[in-house]
Design an enzyme around this catalytic site. Structure first.
Site, short mmCIF file in Angstrom:
data_model
loop_
_atom_site.label_atom_id
_atom_site.label_comp_id
_atom_site.label_asym_id
_atom_site.label_seq_id
_atom_site.Cartn_x
_atom_site.Cartn_y
_atom_site.Cartn_z
N TYR A 52 0.85 -1.19 0.00
CA TYR A 52 0.00 0.00 0.00
C TYR A 52 0.89 1.25 0.00
O TYR A 52 1.58 1.54 0.99
CB TYR A 52 -0.93 0.03 1.21
CG TYR A 52 -1.99 -1.06 1.22
CD1 TYR A 52 -2.27 -1.81 0.07
CD2 TYR A 52 -2.71 -1.34 2.38
CE1 TYR A 52 -3.24 -2.80 0.09
CE2 TYR A 52 -3.68 -2.33 2.39
CZ TYR A 52 -3.94 -3.06 1.24
OH TYR A 52 -4.90 -4.05 1.27
N PRO A 218 -16.08 -3.60 0.30
CA PRO A 218 -17.47 -3.90 0.68
C PRO A 218 -18.52 -3.06 -0.05
O PRO A 218 -19.71 -3.37 0.05
CB PRO A 218 -17.49 -3.61 2.18
CG PRO A 218 -16.42 -2.59 2.38
CD PRO A 218 -15.35 -2.97 1.41
N GLY A 222 -17.29 -5.68 -9.21
CA GLY A 222 -16.18 -6.03 -10.09
C GLY A 222 -14.85 -5.91 -9.37
O GLY A 222 -14.78 -5.93 -8.13
#
Length: 308
Positions: A52, A218, A222
């Site tokens: 990240y 959530p 796709g």
């Protein structure tokens, strides 16, 4: 906020997780406000990954809250490794896992992780190497518990055969608009696309083996194709139903999308990726709502799914 116990651990965790994938979009002051708001709302679980921001997100997190032992003891930290970026491949070698964790700990300014996840399955994995890495990390006190992300039952079984440490978490993509974990079971033996078993019944497997599931993306549909909430062009019926139920409970659509996941008896944790404080608060409100069985199915069908 609702809390659950992760099986085979001593961890009592919020059913909402603050994901930190987008912290590079914020200033240090904004990041601090977001993290502290999460804690004020009752979130005690914070999810990271070494990729990240190529590690920058972990650095921003620890710097923003001025990480120290008194702050650290009030939070549960989870991070992931195994994706080599920007090289573009997966690596479960012992050397890479050890090196990754050492980097994660340095960036987070902590001596240990509560949970380490293997991010995505490595087809070239040598499970004995993973076992050696996990042993070294656990024995040195650097990692308390281990888990996986995006793994199917056979991949978990293969790892567990060699690893003496119980795998306690599996993080998977799951939302109202992304439900393969539900679809094939509910449409068993039907000649429809919905009946195709795309994940080897991972939801039932995790429940049978006391593995806590965590839902990433959530509110997405796709593979990072955007939020279904408010998308009236592609999801008109779903938004109509969600908005109607949201009005009934006096909350936002984000809250209902959250409540739909937490309503499942598997006690799935919801990983928030938002950097919007109000949306985070909305999600936390949803975690406290228990939808009726009728409402849960109504939403599922409004997403275009068949209930035979």
């Amino acid at each position: 906020m609702k809390y659950i116990n992760i099986a085979n651990t001593d961890l009592k965790v919020s059913n909402i997780i603050m994901g930190n994938m987008r912290l590079t979009q914020l200033s240090l002051l904004e990041a601090e406000k977001l993290i502290r708001t999460a804690m004020e709302e009752g979130i005690n679980f914070f999810d990271h990954a070494d990729i990240y921001g190529r590690g920058k997100c972990e650095e921003i997190f620890s710097e923003a809250i001025q990480m120290n032992p008194s702050i650290r003891e009030n939070m549960i930290l989870q991070s992931k490794c195994g994706i080599r970026s920007p090289e573009g491949y997966f690596d479960f070698s012992k050397d890479h896992i050890i090196k990754s964790v050492n980097g994660i700990l340095k960036r987070l300014k902590t001596e240990y992780l509560d949970i380490l996840l293997l991010h995505r399955p490595d087809p070239l994995m040598e499970p004995t190497e993973v076992a050696e890495a996990f042993d070294e990390l656990h024995n040195s006190g650097k990692v308390k518990y281990f888990g996986v992300s995006n793994h199917n039952p056979a991949q978990i079984e293969l790892l567990q055969k060699y690893i003496p440490h119980k795998l306690v978490v599996n993080q998977l993509q799951f939302s109202i608009a992304h439900t393969p974990m539900i679809d094939s079971g509910i449409s068993l033996n039907m000649k429809t696309d919905q009946a195709v078993n795309r994940d080897s019944s991972i939801l039932e497997y995790c429940r049978l083996h006391d593995i806590t599931m965590q839902a990433w993306s959530p509110y997405q549909h796709g593979f990072f194709e955007g939020s279904f909430l408010g998308d009236l062009e592609r999801f008109p019926k779903l938004n109509e139903v969600v908005d109607s139920i949201a009005e009934k409970y006096g909350v936002t659509n984000t809250a209902i999308a959250t409540a739909w996941i937490t309503r499942h008896p598997a006690n799935i944790q919801v990983v928030l990726g938002t950097t919007n404080i109000e949306r985070m608060k909305d999600a936390c409100k949803g975690a406290e709502i228990t939808l009726t069985r009728e409402e849960w199915y109504q939403i599922y069908k409004a997403a275009g799914n068949i209930v035979p």
